[in-house]
Design a protein around this motif. Structure first.
Motif, short mmCIF file in Angstrom:
data_model
loop_
_atom_site.label_atom_id
_atom_site.label_comp_id
_atom_site.label_asym_id
_atom_site.label_seq_id
_atom_site.Cartn_x
_atom_site.Cartn_y
_atom_site.Cartn_z
N SER A 1 1.10 -0.76 0.29
CA SER A 1 -0.23 0.11 -0.11
C SER A 1 1.11 1.53 0.15
CB SER A 1 -1.02 0.44 0.99
OG SER A 1 -0.25 0.16 2.24
N GLY A 2 1.94 1.12 0.17
CA GLY A 2 3.14 1.96 0.11
C GLY A 2 2.93 3.21 1.60
N ASP A 3 2.23 2.44 2.89
CA ASP A 3 2.62 3.37 3.60
C ASP A 3 3.09 2.94 5.38
OD1 ASP A 3 2.20 3.61 5.73
OD2 ASP A 3 -0.30 3.16 6.26
N ALA A 4 4.81 3.96 4.31
CA ALA A 4 5.73 4.07 4.90
C ALA A 4 5.41 3.84 6.89
CB ALA A 4 7.41 5.09 4.73
N PRO B 1 12.68 5.66 -1.80
CA PRO B 1 12.38 4.67 -2.78
C PRO B 1 12.84 3.12 -3.27
CG PRO B 1 13.30 7.01 -3.74
CD PRO B 1 13.50 6.83 -2.47
N GLY B 2 11.50 2.19 -2.98
CA GLY B 2 11.61 0.85 -2.96
C GLY B 2 12.02 0.15 -1.92
N ARG B 3 13.11 1.01 -1.31
CA ARG B 3 13.14 0.03 -0.09
C ARG B 3 11.90 -0.82 1.03
NH1 ARG B 3 17.13 -2.79 2.49
NH2 ARG B 3 17.02 -2.65 3.86
N MET B 4 10.68 0.16 0.54
CA MET B 4 10.35 -0.95 1.79
C MET B 4 9.92 -2.37 0.86
SD MET B 4 6.78 1.43 2.90
CE MET B 4 6.60 2.15 1.33
N TYR C 1 16.78 6.94 12.70
CA TYR C 1 17.72 7.12 11.45
C TYR C 1 16.84 5.92 10.54
CZ TYR C 1 20.04 10.53 14.07
OH TYR C 1 20.52 11.41 14.90
N ARG C 2 16.63 4.60 11.44
CA ARG C 2 16.59 4.04 10.50
C ARG C 2 15.20 3.83 9.94
NH1 ARG C 2 18.07 -1.44 13.85
NH2 ARG C 2 16.53 -2.71 12.30
N ARG C 3 14.30 4.49 10.71
CA ARG C 3 12.49 5.51 10.41
C ARG C 3 12.99 5.72 8.56
NH1 ARG C 3 8.79 9.30 10.31
NH2 ARG C 3 6.85 8.58 10.45
N THR C 4 13.97 6.74 8.90
CA THR C 4 14.20 7.25 7.42
C THR C 4 14.35 6.63 6.25
OG1 THR C 4 14.61 9.66 9.19
CG2 THR C 4 15.34 9.70 7.13
N ILE C 5 15.15 5.81 6.90
CA ILE C 5 15.38 5.10 5.70
C ILE C 5 14.22 4.42 4.58
CG2 ILE C 5 16.62 2.49 4.98
CD1 ILE C 5 19.50 3.66 6.97
N THR C 6 13.59 3.85 6.32
CA THR C 6 12.06 3.19 5.32
C THR C 6 11.62 4.52 3.87
OG1 THR C 6 11.60 2.82 7.79
CG2 THR C 6 10.34 2.50 5.98
N PHE C 7 11.53 5.39 3.80
CA PHE C 7 11.22 6.61 3.13
C PHE C 7 11.58 6.67 1.98
CE2 PHE C 7 9.60 7.69 7.28
CZ PHE C 7 8.05 8.45 6.73
#
Length: 260
Positions: A152-155, A200-203, A192-198
């Protein structure tokens, strides 16, 4: 009638005290030192969870009055909770700016992530050997929640489910010392790990890596589980250049400590 009895009968009788039908309302007793300490522990844990979940960002000011209003308690347990956060390094004093959620320098973040990678790899190794049937179900559910959020793209939802996934592995390792160390470092690196979630393509890529880790743990393949988790977290450090570029041009630019 004698003179004595006459004298007694002529004396005015003392009025009996009238019972108070409306006694003053009892005041609530002030919390004891033990109760304050218990409240402080609860508040400290709630604040840690807010930091872990990204509700409170590094550099955010920690105001006693605002926190006491938020948690509906006096300032005494709040003050003690803040002292505990300071002792653990999660809060720091910044002169006139007051107490703030601690920030990390880029170098410290990289070092911390490398340690986290090794600790989580060890947790996977031990989880693969010690996980229970119930814990397998918890791990699968967290993985499924990550998948739904990724599709769903919900980061934000993905990040919460990602924490649950890693926490499930930590619980399954049944190693309290390791769990405590992971908790301590996770609190510092989580924003900082949370920011990486945003990114593109990381999820989607993270979800595929989770799938491999999950299978190795379920299959009790300790060595493979550890290697996969180490590689999974190493991606955070390997892609740090892209991460820094992303942070500096986004609303997350204030995450880092500029002058350590």
């Amino acid at each position: 009638m004698t003179a004595r009895t006459t004298a007694q009968s002529s004396r005015p009788r003392r009025a009996r005290p009238v019972a108070d039908t409306n006694p003053p309302a009892k005041q609530s007793p002030k919390p004891s030192r033990g109760e304050d300490s218990s409240l402080a522990s609860d508040i400290a844990e709630r604040m840690e969870e807010e930091i872990l979940r990204g509700r409170v960002r590094p550099g955010s000011r920690l105001d006693e009055r605002e926190l006491s209003d938020r948690y509906q308690v006096s300032r005494t347990p709040v003050r003690e909770a803040l002292q505990r956060l300071s002792a653990s390094g999660l809060a720091v004093a910044r002169g006139r700016q007051g107490l703030q959620v601690a920030q990390m320098s880029v170098a410290d973040l990289l070092d911390a992530l490398s340690v986290v990678a090794e600790l989580e790899a060890l947790a996977c190794v031990q989880a693969a050997r010690r996980i229970t049937h119930e814990q397998r179900d918890v791990l699968r559910k967290a993985h499924e929640a990550c998948g739904k959020a990724a599709i769903s793209g919900d980061a934000d939802a993905f990040y919460d489910a990602n924490i649950d996934f890693h926490n499930a592995i930590a619980e399954a390792c049944h190693n309290r010392v390791l769990q405590d160390e992971l908790r301590r470092l996770s609190l510092k690196t989580a924003p900082y790990r949370r920011t990486i979630t945003f990114q593109p393509g990381r999820m989607i890529s993270s979800q595929l890596e989770h799938e491999q880790v999950l299978r190795a743990i379920i299959d009790n393949d300790a060595a493979t589980a550890g290697t996969l988790m180490r590689n999974h977290l190493a991606m955070l450090s390997d892609g740090i250049a892209d991460f820094l570029h992303f942070v500096r041009r986004s609303e997350h630019s204030g995450l880092f400590l500029e002058n350590p």
